[in-house]
Motif scaffolding. Structure first.
Motif, PDB file in Angstrom:
ATOM      1  N   GLU A 197     -27.419  -1.526  26.092  1.00 48.58           N
ATOM      2  CA  GLU A 197     -26.173  -1.221  25.372  1.00 48.58           C
ATOM      3  C   GLU A 197     -26.467  -0.869  23.908  1.00 48.58           C
ATOM      4  N   LEU A 198     -27.375  -1.602  23.291  1.00 51.40           N
ATOM      5  CA  LEU A 198     -27.748  -1.306  21.908  1.00 51.40           C
ATOM      6  C   LEU A 198     -28.378   0.084  21.795  1.00 51.40           C
ATOM      7  N   LEU A 199     -29.244   0.411  22.736  1.00 50.72           N
ATOM      8  CA  LEU A 199     -29.900   1.715  22.703  1.00 50.72           C
ATOM      9  C   LEU A 199     -28.888   2.853  22.818  1.00 50.72           C
ATOM     10  N   LYS A 200     -27.818   2.623  23.568  1.00 54.50           N
ATOM     11  CA  LYS A 200     -26.772   3.644  23.702  1.00 54.50           C
ATOM     12  C   LYS A 200     -26.051   3.898  22.384  1.00 54.50           C
ATOM     13  N   GLU A 201     -26.131   2.941  21.464  1.00 53.97           N
ATOM     14  CA  GLU A 201     -25.472   3.093  20.170  1.00 53.97           C
ATOM     15  C   GLU A 201     -26.302   3.897  19.170  1.00 53.97           C
ATOM     16  N   LEU A 202     -27.546   4.150  19.506  1.00 55.28           N
ATOM     17  CA  LEU A 202     -28.367   4.982  18.624  1.00 55.28           C
ATOM     18  C   LEU A 202     -27.831   6.410  18.614  1.00 55.28           C
TER      19      LEU A 202
END
Length: 154
Positions: free
Chosen positions: A107-112
């Protein structure tokens, strides 16, 4: 290097054209290349010139150019806004199991931003290939993380 300098085109060029051919070189990413050569290559990329790394550089200079590119990104691969959440995931959050951590990481990576995500993905795929040659180049995943981690989290 400015935000537009040494674009992802240059990044992939560094990897695909030269470092891949030298993946078995002992000291890859630990031995620094010629500073004069690295600066010359950097200027060529910034001017948008085609660079023939095989003719113009040694593998250590190409590797140093790659590390320089990552170090001089304006906001790093992992953006400064997301740093605390990435760090918190692995330092403070003991209540989550590994599967929950993996899910949250995704989920964090999708925010990049898209460019950052693509660059990180490309870098990870490349570093896995480097680690496959760890017997020859002495760069296992831990060593690669030591070299590249600080460049991803600036």
């Amino acid at each position: 290097m400015g935000a537009g300098a040494l674009a992802v085109r240059g990044f992939s060029s560094i990897l695909n054209r030269y470092i891949i051919t030298g993946m078995t070189q002992e000291g890859l990413f630990r031995v620094n290349g010629s500073m004069k050569m690295v600066e010359q290559l950097r200027l060529q990329y910034e001017r948008g010139e085609e660079v023939e790394l095989v003719k113009e550089a040694d593998v250590y200079s190409a590797a140093s150019l790659l590390k320089l590119f990552l170090r001089e990104l304006p906001d790093g691969i992992i953006t400064s806004a997301l740093h605390p959440r990435f760090i918190q995931l692995y330092q403070e959050d003991v209540s989550r199991n590994d599967m929950q951590k993996e899910s949250y990481l995704k989920e964090l990576l999708k925010e990049l931003p898209d460019a950052h995500y693509c660059l990180l993905k490309y870098l990870c795929q490349f570093l896995i290939k480097v680690a496959e040659h760890h017997v020859e180049n002495r760069m296992n995943l831990c060593n690669l993380a030591t070299v590249f981690g600080p460049n991803c989290f600036q």
